[in-house]
Design a protein around this motif. Structure first.
Motif, PDB file in Angstrom:
ATOM      1  N   PHE A 598       0.872  -1.178   0.000  1.00 31.81           N
ATOM      2  CA  PHE A 598       0.000   0.000   0.000  1.00 31.81           C
ATOM      3  C   PHE A 598       0.907   1.226   0.000  1.00 31.81           C
ATOM      4  N   CYS A 619      -6.939   3.086   3.205  1.00 27.18           N
ATOM      5  CA  CYS A 619      -6.247   2.195   4.134  1.00 27.18           C
ATOM      6  C   CYS A 619      -7.121   1.846   5.329  1.00 27.18           C
ATOM      7  N   PRO A 751       1.000   4.923   5.977  1.00 27.69           N
ATOM      8  CA  PRO A 751       0.261   4.719   4.724  1.00 27.69           C
ATOM      9  C   PRO A 751      -0.564   5.957   4.374  1.00 27.69           C
TER      10      PRO A 751
END
Length: 758
Positions: A598, A619, A751
């Protein structure tokens, strides 16, 4: 429906038909009719509506009594001042869909319920006829973000502890029960409710009085341009993506390249520069070419997996796919069945990606409008010949997330497409996506499908999906109602028995489908989601052998919330174990290593599109202190481009290498013999499709119940295929659109979070 009912729709009786009218008068020949027609069509945009078709329909109904049979419940009828326009539109749709040339279409009744559905849909289609054929371009990106956010919320809610609410939400409106399968949900073909009225017998657009004659001339010019595009004449179209590249002429859809890939113009941003003679011997789902072709374009009988042809990022010599290549020559298409989570209808229409649905029967599977829950599980008929199928959502959460095409060509072949890309421009031009295409040629004689043949599993899986989503009902309606319905080469009869006409012998992939619902017992739960994947891997023997471990990573654009229990079960399934085999496993005490790819915040910020390019990546709660060690940064091979591809890569590695121990002391000669023996064996596999890495997409198997249950929230579809034992790692590197090995998150990395970082 008997003769009198049909006649009542047409505004007459079966025993006392009026004499036929003369031909439609040209403008100026009947001023009274001209005034009537101008008044009833004042709110229409000539660029979106065929005025010649409406004029014929208006002439057919002028000074006739209203079609009472189309009115339905009196409480749902339009206001008195709108009755005239409603009559014109309803009869226009009836005439437009009739396969005969008569203004008094006959109705062939094969199934009373479905005929009633079709009649109701025609009667209720006034608002769709007023609106443009496709939604405006500017609505789509924000809509996708909203829909993806809802899907993410579903994933988060599904993973939270607490009781599951899986009882289906029943529509409060009248329903028609499908006669094909007990799995098909009760639902109804519907159309929008009319909401506009005729205000004045003048045409106004944007507050200005428009010269109708000038508009008609312009409409004819546009029609001529479209015909030129259909015949293969290039038509320049200016592309205006976010980064404003050099405008590139877009050729007509029939200009499909004769080699393996169209070579697009190179913009300063560095798009794909595909080479037809590029060798792909290392790629498990690419042939070296050249590829065969017919009147519909180039085709791929052995299956072909490629990434999309981006307009940004570094240039590449890899073969790519564009929408034009996927669809082929419009004039050679007889039927389209397609599905997408998000569709930018205006982009599809402006770029001439699909043929006009009034010319080619088209079924579009898409999520129902969230503000219209009554559309859940229904089929909507449009006056332009397009059928929209809204898959039944059995809970308040979940998404119709599938992305596929079935295209039937007049040359006799069938094309099946599995995609990670939505039908929106940026999925094909600005972020990484992956497309699988395989073409199936007709057999000299039909070969009935058999469930015991692995290659027949592919069409049988689709037949089940088609039945569940009521494609059979949509097909029957199109066959009866569309102007070209008699030419549709695919019928739903005998459980889509026409599938037996095609050669499936070259299928090398296995399908994995998710359908929302709660399934009970091993036989049922093995049909869908993660249980289906485990069963397929077990059947095929695509699993690590004794002394080997799974080396696995998942690249996706949306993550779920993970518990140790779900994560451990997921790892067991992808290790090739069935639900029966893991039902009595011990309680997990450690997280198995599944690398989660990711993008980091820094990656998104440094990408060519910046934060705006991360608008479809979520996410959620997937990242925390426990899972941090599993996260890797996904970086495209084409440079500063973000990833939308969903890909699960698994290879089988020796345990000593996986643990970082020394190499085996096997003598070199013995090792060589072992390599030779393993050349034809499987060393791993890859999944590509619409599934993200979440419980909503793959489902959650609950073994505490007896019998066990599987709960799935989303509709998903994808393929899984093997990697060769002696070159599994090289093949995985070739297939992946991202750089391998992916880099571990550093101490400062987090992320990308759409909600926190926008």
């Amino acid at each position: 429906m008997d003769e009198d009912e049909v006649a009542s729709i047409l505004g007459e009786t079966s025993t006392n038909n009026p004499p036929p009218r003369p031909g439609v008068p040209r403008r100026g020949e009947n001023r009274e009719f001209d005034t009537y027609f101008d008044g009833t069509t004042a709110e229409y945009d000539p660029g979106e509506v065929d005025f010649q078709e409406l004029r014929r329909a208006a002439w057919a109904t002028w000074r006739t009594r209203p079609p009472a049979a189309l009115g339905g419940n009196s409480s749902n009828r339009v206001e008195e001042e709108d009755d005239e326009l409603s009559r014109v539109l309803a009869l226009s749709a009836q005439e437009h869909f009739s396969r005969t040339s008569s203004r008094q279409p006959s109705v062939v009744v094969d199934d009373d319920d479905e005929d009633e559905e079709l009649k109701r849909a025609i009667a209720m289609s006034e608002e769709d006829a007023r609106a443009p054929k496709r939604r405006k371009r500017e609505e789509t990106p924000e809509e996708e973000r909203r829909m993806l956010a809802e899907a993410m919320a579903a994933s988060l809610a599904e993973s939270e502890p607490g009781p599951s609410n899986d009882s289906p939400q029943q529509s409060q409106t009248s329903t028609i029960v499908s006669t094909q399968s007990s799995t098909a949900s009760s639902s109804t073909i519907v159309a929008a409710t009319p909401s506009e009225t005729v205000k004045a017998p003048v045409l106004k657009i944007g507050g200005q009085v428009i010269d109708r004659a000038q508009l008609e001339r312009e409409r004819r010019e546009r029609q001529a341009a479209r015909q030129a595009a259909l015949s293969g004449t290039p038509t320049p179209i200016t592309v205006t993506p976010m980064f404003t590249p050099t405008p590139t002429p877009i050729a007509g859809p029939s200009r499909i390249a004769s080699m393996s890939s169209i070579t697009p113009s190179v913009s300063s941003a560095g798009p794909s520069t595909s080479r037809a003679n590029q060798s792909s011997s290392i790629h498990p789902l690419q042939s070296s070419g050249p590829f065969p072709s017919d009147a519909a374009g180039e085709y791929y009988p052995n299956g072909e997996l490629r990434h999309v042809a981006l307009k940004i990022g570094n240039s590449t010599t890899e073969r790519t796919f564009s929408p034009a290549q996927i669809v082929g020559n419009h004039s050679q298409i007889s039927l389209i069945i397609m599905s997408s989570f998000v569709i930018d209808d205006q982009w599809v229409m402006d770029k001439n990606i699909l043929p006009p649905p009034e010319e080619v029967p088209t079924i579009v599977v898409r999520p129902h409008p969230k503000d219209k829950p009554e559309y859940n599980g229904r089929i909507q008929l449009h006056p332009n010949g397009e059928m929209w199928v809204y898959p039944k959502m059995t809970t308040g959460f979940g998404s119709a997330h599938m992305k596929y095409f079935w295209i039937f060509y007049k040359t006799g072949r069938l094309r099946s497409v599995i995609s990670t890309a939505n039908m929106v421009d940026y999925d094909w031009e600005m972020i990484e996506n992956t497309i699988f295409v395989q073409d199936f040629l007709p057999l000299p004689q039909p070969n009935p499908l058999r469930s015991d043949l692995r290659t027949h599993d592919f069409p049988l899986q689709f037949a089940h999906l088609f039945t569940h989503t009521r494609i059979h009902t949509a097909l029957r309606s199109l066959i009866r109602a569309h102007p070209h319905g008699s030419q549709i080469p695919f019928t739903p009869e005998d459980n889509f028995g026409d599938l037996a006409k095609y050669d499936w012998s070259k299928v090398k992939v296995r399908l994995v489908i998710s359908i929302p619902g709660t399934y009970t017992g091993y036989e049922q739960i093995n049909k869908f989601g993660i249980s289906r994947l485990g069963k397929v891997l077990n059947e095929e023997g695509w699993a690590p052998k004794s002394g080997e471990q799974l080396d696995v990573e998942f690249q996706g654009s949306s993550l779920g919330t993970y518990s140790l229990e779900w994560f451990s079960k997921f790892h067991s399934f992808i290790s090739g174990k069935t639900a029966q085999q893991i039902s009595n496993r011990s309680k997990p005490n450690a997280w198995p290593e599944i690398r989660i790819l990711f993008p980091t915040l820094a990656n998104v910020e440094a990408s060519q599109l910046g934060k705006e390019g991360g608008g479809t990546m979520f996410c959620g709660k997937g990242f925390n202190d426990v899972t941090r060690s599993l996260f890797r940064d996904s970086r495209s091979k084409r440079g500063r481009v973000l990833m939308h591809t969903k890909m699960l890569i698994a290879t089988f590695e020796p345990e000593e290498n996986k643990l970082g121990l020394g190499k085996s002391s096997t003598p070199a000669k013995s090792a060589k013999r072992k390599v030779d023996e393993l050349k034809d064996e499987v060393g791993g596999w890859i999944y590509v499709g619409s599934h993200n890495f979440s419980p909503s997409a793959w489902g959650n198997v609950e073994f505490k119940k007896d019998p066990p249950t599987l709960n799935i929230k989303n509709y998903e579809i994808g393929i899984v295929f093997p990697l060769e034992r002696d070159k599994a790692k090289a093949q995985a590197d070739k297939v992946a659109p991202y750089v391998r090995p992916a880099q571990r998150y550093t101490a400062g990395d987090v992320p990308w979070d759409l909600n926190a970082h926008r």
